[in-house]
Write an enzyme that holds these catalytic residues in place. Structure first.
Site, mmCIF file in Angstrom:
data_model
loop_
_atom_site.group_PDB
_atom_site.id
_atom_site.type_symbol
_atom_site.label_atom_id
_atom_site.label_comp_id
_atom_site.label_asym_id
_atom_site.label_seq_id
_atom_site.Cartn_x
_atom_site.Cartn_y
_atom_site.Cartn_z
ATOM 1 N N SER A 70 -10.026 -0.436 6.946
ATOM 2 C CA SER A 70 -9.368 -0.317 5.852
ATOM 3 C C SER A 70 -8.710 -1.637 4.938
ATOM 4 O O SER A 70 -8.292 -1.504 4.029
ATOM 5 C CB SER A 70 -8.296 0.947 5.791
ATOM 6 O OG SER A 70 -9.053 2.186 5.801
ATOM 7 N N SER A 75 -9.709 1.806 2.727
ATOM 8 C CA SER A 75 -9.102 2.679 1.848
ATOM 9 C C SER A 75 -7.849 1.836 1.141
ATOM 10 O O SER A 75 -7.336 2.175 0.395
ATOM 11 C CB SER A 75 -8.075 3.802 2.936
ATOM 12 O OG SER A 75 -7.567 3.254 3.819
ATOM 13 N N LYS A 89 1.007 -1.320 -0.228
ATOM 14 C CA LYS A 89 0.145 -0.080 0.137
ATOM 15 C C LYS A 89 0.942 1.230 -0.099
ATOM 16 O O LYS A 89 1.838 1.193 0.668
ATOM 17 C CB LYS A 89 -1.033 0.114 1.191
ATOM 18 C CG LYS A 89 -2.003 1.061 1.104
ATOM 19 C CD LYS A 89 -2.711 1.070 2.451
ATOM 20 C CE LYS A 89 -4.026 1.995 2.419
ATOM 21 N NZ LYS A 89 -4.996 1.826 3.764
#
Lengths: 479, 97
Positions: A178, A154, A79
């Site tokens: 997330s 997210s 990420k």
């Protein structure tokens, strides 16, 4: 069967056995990226040459016997809020559009030691603030199960990359759901470990008391294996506890006597009927394997979201003060003085959702409002933690949905922030209480989109949820 | 109770947040903050008398270590990220006359 269909652990075993090389696996992923990335947009940065170079080095270390980790040679995606030395790390924000870290996060170091091939950095909601990956400054990511829908957020790029076979596993971060929510929306496995299990050193902070890094992957075996590799005691993260557990030991196909609590308040108004049916059906499967189910009232569920957004916004407003246009990242072109430079840099560099949360956070921390909002939220957090403590005095695992619905359509969520925040209702309190929770697929809705099952454990009891998840997964293969 | 955010408050929060909002953004920020605060006010339904605010979920103690430098000099790479650099230092706008 294509190489891409293997799980991370299966692929690593085949690489170890000499059936496939790390280079072939990396090339397979890069070819897949060529085919599908234009549509899905899972990545912000793809390091094709670097990945192939790593794969070659790792392959020779595997062959010489120097690398024996259970995931050696397997391509991974990271990420974009996790620092990678020498590789662009943007947090999907304009303000960090040119930021190249001079060091790697501890998790990345742990992965490198284990022989991971880092493919690139995945798209996300800007600074991890959002539930759809639509607040990214680098375009939306599409859900590989249906490109008209969001992948969740997210960590939407990480979940989509796993679902689209654009990597074999990925790292995400989870501040209010997330990792678990995008895993649920994309039909992959995702886990938020107990707070303090995985070092946050090098994770660009959003809500420091809530943030935790975890895996997104293809099955529960991969999940436990990755967790073994990324969890560590790190003196560079003062909250790192470093309780070392052998998570793969929990990969046991048995739940006889496992006490599973089903909170009635997770199945009330607002929960889609198909999601409800699939999740309760999963509970029945576990019951048929010997688990003991009991419904109970957890309480306080509707207070978790307002408490969370107060605390997370407060911490965000403080954490994001560091983006000032001096040390790294974007600086506005024209300004009159220092303060004007700060203001213009930040106003031009941050997106709307980030600004909304910084404003709210600055307000709830300001003198005159601190007690009424921020301290009140911290008191409610204590009550929520106590409600979970009471539940875990009776149960080994709490079972519920990940999200009230399947993945929404692109463009439907951002216009009404509070409605979007309500989608986090089943995941958010877990971060407030620091608990571990796993999200795994438990069915497909009539719209063709995956449904996620959430299993929540007591602090440091990851093994209860891994064992339960593994048993459920195996039951699906047996039936 | 519906919260009302005044122009003064939004300007003050803008100063704290180091954000410069356009007139349009300001109106939107007022609306957003009002509806979020209305929502957060739900917490007042709970009696928290005598409850200690919980900033950290675990009992943690301060971690002490010897003050020894363990990282090397990485000035050159660090400065590569700086928007403006001068003589091996961060260059900042003039802060006082």
């Amino acid at each position: 069967m294509s190489i891409l269909d293997y799980t991370a652990t299966t692929l690593a075993a085949k690489i170890k056995a000499g059936e496939i090389s790390a280079i072939e696996a990396t090339k397979a992923v890069l070819e897949q990226i060529e085919k599908t990335e234009e549509l899905y947009n899972c990545y912000v940065t793809i390091d094709k040459d670097g990945a192939l170079k790593q794969a070659e080095e790792i392959q020779s270390k595997i062959e010489s016997g120097e690398l024996v980790s259970p995931l050696a040679g397997v391509p991974v995606a990271i990420k974009d809020n996790i620092c990678t030395e020498g590789m662009l790390t943007t947090c999907s924000s304009k303000i960090l559009g040119n930021f190249v870290p001079t060091f790697s996060a501890e998790v990345v170091e742990n992965l490198k030691k284990a022989g991971a091939v880092i493919i690139g950095k995945t798209n996300m909601d800007e600074f991890a603030m959002g539930s759809t990956t639509e607040t990214s400054a680098y375009g939306v990511t599409r859900n590989p199960k249906n490109p008209e829908h969001v992948p969740g957020g997210s960590s939407g790029g990480s979940a989509a990359a796993v679902a689209a076979n654009e990597c074999f596993y990925a790292l995400g971060s989870d501040t209010g759901g997330s990792i678990r929510q995008p895993a649920g929306y994309c039909g992959v496995v995702g886990m938020k470990p107990t707070y303090s299990t995985v070092s946050r050193y090098g994770l660009i902070a959003y809500g420091s008391s809530l943030d935790q890094i975890g895996p997104l992957c293809k099955d529960v075996t991969d999940c436990a294996t990755i967790l073994d590799i990324i969890s560590s005691h790190d003196t560079k993260d003062s909250t790192s506890v470093g309780k070392k557990t052998d998570y793969t030991k929990a990969l046991v196909n048995d739940v006889k006597g496992m006490k599973i609590g089903i909170p009635r308040d997770y199945f009330g108004d607002g929960l889609d009927s198909e999601v409800k049916k699939a999740v309760l059906n999963a509970a029945k499967v576990l019951e048929s394997r010997g688990a003991i189910l009991e419904e109970f009232d957890l309480g306080l569920v509707e207070y978790a979201i307002p408490a969370y957004y107060t605390i997370a916004a407060a911490e965000a407003s403080s954490n994001l003060e560091r983006f000032d246009g001096i040390k790294y990242g974007y600086r506005t072109e024209e300004f009159s003085d220092l303060h004007n430079m700060y203001k213009k840099t930040r106003s031009e560099g941050f997106g709307a959702e980030v600004k909304r949360r910084i404003m709210l956070g600055s307000f709830v921390l300001s003198s005159g409002y601190y007690d009424a909002y921020y301290l009140k939220a911290l008191k409610v957090k204590a009550l929520i933690k106590k409600a979970f403590d009471d539940a875990f005095s009776k149960y080994d695992v709490i079972l519920g949905p990940v999200a009230p619905t399947t993945a929404p359509k692109l463009g439907e969520s951002l216009s009404d922030p509070i409605k979007m925040y309500l989608g986090d209702i089943y995941t958010i309190s877990i971060n407030l209480a620091g608990l571990p929770a796993i999200s795994l697929p438990c069915g497909i809705a009539s719209n063709g989109l995956p449904i996620g099952l959430q299993l929540i454990g007591d602090c440091y009891k990851e093994n209860n949820i891994i064992q339960t998840a593994y048993t459920y997964e195996q039951a699906g293969k047996e039936d | 109770m519906a919260n009302i955010i005044s122009d003064e408050t939004i300007d003050y929060v803008g100063i704290l947040a180091k954000l410069e909002l356009s007139a349009e953004e300001k109106e939107q920020a007022k609306k957003d903050m009002e509806s979020m605060l209305d929502y957060i006010d739900k917490l007042n339904e709970l009696d928290t008398t005598g409850v200690e605010p919980m900033s950290h979920v675990f009992q943690v103690n301060n971690v002490f270590r010897e003050d020894v430098v363990t990282n090397g000099d990485d000035r050159e790479n660090i400065l590569k990220n700086a928007p403006e650099e001068k003589n091996g230092m961060f260059n900042v706008p003039k802060t006082f006359d």
